[in-house]
Design a protein around this motif. Sequence first.
Motif, PDB file in Angstrom:
ATOM      1  N   ASN A  64      97.448  -8.291  63.218  1.00  0.00           N
ATOM      2  CA  ASN A  64      96.746  -9.554  62.995  1.00  0.00           C
ATOM      3  C   ASN A  64      96.873 -10.467  64.221  1.00  0.00           C
ATOM      4  O   ASN A  64      97.971 -10.691  64.729  1.00  0.00           O
ATOM      5  N   ILE A  65      95.736 -10.977  64.639  1.00  0.00           N
ATOM      6  CA  ILE A  65      95.709 -11.922  65.764  1.00  0.00           C
ATOM      7  C   ILE A  65      95.826 -13.333  65.193  1.00  0.00           C
ATOM      8  O   ILE A  65      94.955 -13.784  64.458  1.00  0.00           O
ATOM      9  N   GLU A  66      96.930 -14.006  65.509  1.00  0.00           N
ATOM     10  CA  GLU A  66      97.140 -15.344  64.972  1.00  0.00           C
ATOM     11  C   GLU A  66      96.656 -16.438  65.926  1.00  0.00           C
ATOM     12  O   GLU A  66      96.258 -17.507  65.489  1.00  0.00           O
ATOM     13  N   ASN A  67      96.703 -16.163  67.238  1.00  0.00           N
ATOM     14  CA  ASN A  67      96.299 -17.222  68.173  1.00  0.00           C
ATOM     15  C   ASN A  67      95.977 -16.612  69.535  1.00  0.00           C
ATOM     16  O   ASN A  67      96.550 -15.602  69.953  1.00  0.00           O
ATOM     17  N   ALA A  68      95.026 -17.248  70.224  1.00  0.00           N
ATOM     18  CA  ALA A  68      94.700 -16.946  71.624  1.00  0.00           C
ATOM     19  C   ALA A  68      93.798 -18.062  72.123  1.00  0.00           C
ATOM     20  O   ALA A  68      92.926 -18.560  71.392  1.00  0.00           O
ATOM     21  N   ASP A  69      93.976 -18.492  73.341  1.00  0.00           N
ATOM     22  CA  ASP A  69      93.115 -19.546  73.903  1.00  0.00           C
ATOM     23  C   ASP A  69      91.698 -19.032  74.099  1.00  0.00           C
ATOM     24  O   ASP A  69      90.720 -19.788  73.964  1.00  0.00           O
ATOM     25  N   LEU A  70      91.570 -17.750  74.421  1.00  0.00           N
ATOM     26  CA  LEU A  70      90.248 -17.170  74.656  1.00  0.00           C
ATOM     27  C   LEU A  70      90.206 -15.770  74.064  1.00  0.00           C
ATOM     28  O   LEU A  70      91.072 -14.940  74.318  1.00  0.00           O
ATOM     29  N   VAL A  71      89.171 -15.526  73.245  1.00  0.00           N
ATOM     30  CA  VAL A  71      88.947 -14.201  72.660  1.00  0.00           C
ATOM     31  C   VAL A  71      87.595 -13.713  73.109  1.00  0.00           C
ATOM     32  O   VAL A  71      86.581 -14.405  72.906  1.00  0.00           O
ATOM     33  N   GLU A  72      87.541 -12.531  73.729  1.00  0.00           N
ATOM     34  CA  GLU A  72      86.252 -12.021  74.197  1.00  0.00           C
ATOM     35  C   GLU A  72      86.213 -10.502  74.100  1.00  0.00           C
ATOM     36  O   GLU A  72      87.247  -9.825  74.081  1.00  0.00           O
ATOM     37  N   VAL A  73      84.983 -10.014  74.032  1.00  0.00           N
ATOM     38  CA  VAL A  73      84.746  -8.566  74.028  1.00  0.00           C
ATOM     39  C   VAL A  73      84.251  -8.183  75.409  1.00  0.00           C
ATOM     40  O   VAL A  73      83.247  -8.705  75.880  1.00  0.00           O
ATOM     41  N   ASN A  74      84.969  -7.270  76.058  1.00  0.00           N
ATOM     42  CA  ASN A  74      84.628  -6.833  77.414  1.00  0.00           C
ATOM     43  C   ASN A  74      84.721  -5.316  77.442  1.00  0.00           C
ATOM     44  O   ASN A  74      85.792  -4.743  77.618  1.00  0.00           O
ATOM     45  N   GLU A  75      83.565  -4.651  77.196  1.00  0.00           N
ATOM     46  CA  GLU A  75      83.548  -3.192  77.091  1.00  0.00           C
ATOM     47  C   GLU A  75      83.932  -2.510  78.401  1.00  0.00           C
ATOM     48  O   GLU A  75      84.402  -1.376  78.408  1.00  0.00           O
TER      49      GLU A  75
END
Length: 558
Positions: free
Chosen positions: A31-42
Amino acid sequence: MKKSLFFISFCLLLLSVQTIFAQAPKPKTINIENADLVEVNEVLVPDGVLLTGNVKINHDGIVLTCNKAYVFKKENYLKAFGNVQLVQGDTLFLNSKYAEYSGNSKKAFATGDAVMSSPDATLKTDTINFDRNIQQVFYNTKGTIVNKDNVLVSKSGRYFVEEKKFQFLTAVTITNPKYVIKSNHLDYYSNSGHTYLFGPSTITSQANYIYTEKGFYDTKKNLAHFLRRSYIKYDDRLIEGDSLYYNRNVEFASATRNVKITDSINRGIVKGHYAEIYKLKDSMFVTKRAVAINLVEKDSVYIHGQKLMVTGKEGERILRAFKNVRFYKIDMSGKCDSIHSNSKTALTKLIGNPILWNGESQITGDIMHLIGDNTTKKLDSLKVLNNTFIVSRDTLGTGYNQVKGLNLFGKFRDGKLHDVDVIKNTEVVYYMRNDNNELIGINKNVSSKINLILENNDIETITFFNKVDGDIYPEADLPENARKLKGLRWRGDERIKSKDDIFTAEDNELNDKLVQEGKDQEAKDKDTPMKVRKETLDYDKKKPAVKPVPKAAAKATK
């Protein structure tokens, strides 16, 4: 019919397998509880998510934080970068520059200045693996473990989280302010400081050097118990035994079964089956077939008593032997109730019913002293006070050569009694023979003093002084009852003729029993792992619980 039965059996088997798999818990998702930036980078993270800044991830009771992470949700897997910390409750903290974690296998891998911390110790190494299923941490790169009392350095190791135990199967060194332990197989409990040693191990300090192949050491209390081929070596003493107990705080050691204490400076050995050594008091107590062996030139003196005590520092040592004491050297042996021997004065007192055999001569008296020479380390003189009696068998007949008087003063030459004076009220019965060993008469007289010169422990000459009264009698003219002085008691059957004779049948029976017990125990221990002590397992249970604040006190604080 057979096809139907086969079909039913197959269905039942399939049902049972489905039931088993249905009961098996599915791995929990990361489980991801926190991150300043979340992105999808294939391109950078194929089939994954890139998390950046103040990353916090939770999985089944652990919390992972870092600067950046790649999370692969299909694989339930992540990679963490920068200031990585994995926390499991309040029992384990794992920090590194880089880490990987699998939610399916519940295994973590950390590298780059990896540090594992627990409430009792901190491990620093390059790479750490953590298996949450079995709650074990292991590493195969040089690691340093630090706690309040010790520093441990090893090439590899394993940490058992629940037991708070480090296990080392390669070279490990424990450094304590008072000593250094080295071993190739060691278990260390970080909470209690209890250390279990397996295989060749050494403990080195300013006070001593210890070797063991199986032992226990409490690094907090400085108490130890060593088994199997163990010894403690001081500057001047080597202590060996099947079982050794050691207290470093007071420098006390005790040894059980097959005990051997070697004094390298005084060239002495003490043996027995139980010993206590107090180094700070310069004292030693030995019992159970105890024997002290003093090496003098080519000869050795063996002293046996039910109890032996050695006290005093180098040059001032005193040996005491108690109860039915026996001693032996090549040309001299004896018995008495107890012995007191002082190395400073070179005086040995034979106390209580002493008897001495010098060659073929039997010497008795109320008080008997042997005096040595500290320069030559040889016997110098003999003193016998009150009721002196010297007896030897006539070599070719049935009579006894006898010298009786008040006191005896003798001098040794090259370790053998050579010149003897017997004074006051002396009496003699002596069988005189010529060069052909033919009896020429029996000398019986009294005088105030007699001098004997001995060669090879045989009487060479006899000289009588002052008020000589007596004669040389033909054998036929001296009746049997006149040939024995009053008080004659021949004790040749008690004579100690070898170093083995100093022990009684009971002593030897006890020795055989204890030696066999030692062999049986060694054979048993060889194939039996050392049991973990109850005080190790219960260490945290002994810590005092926090007492609740009384109600009255609680009100007063508000």
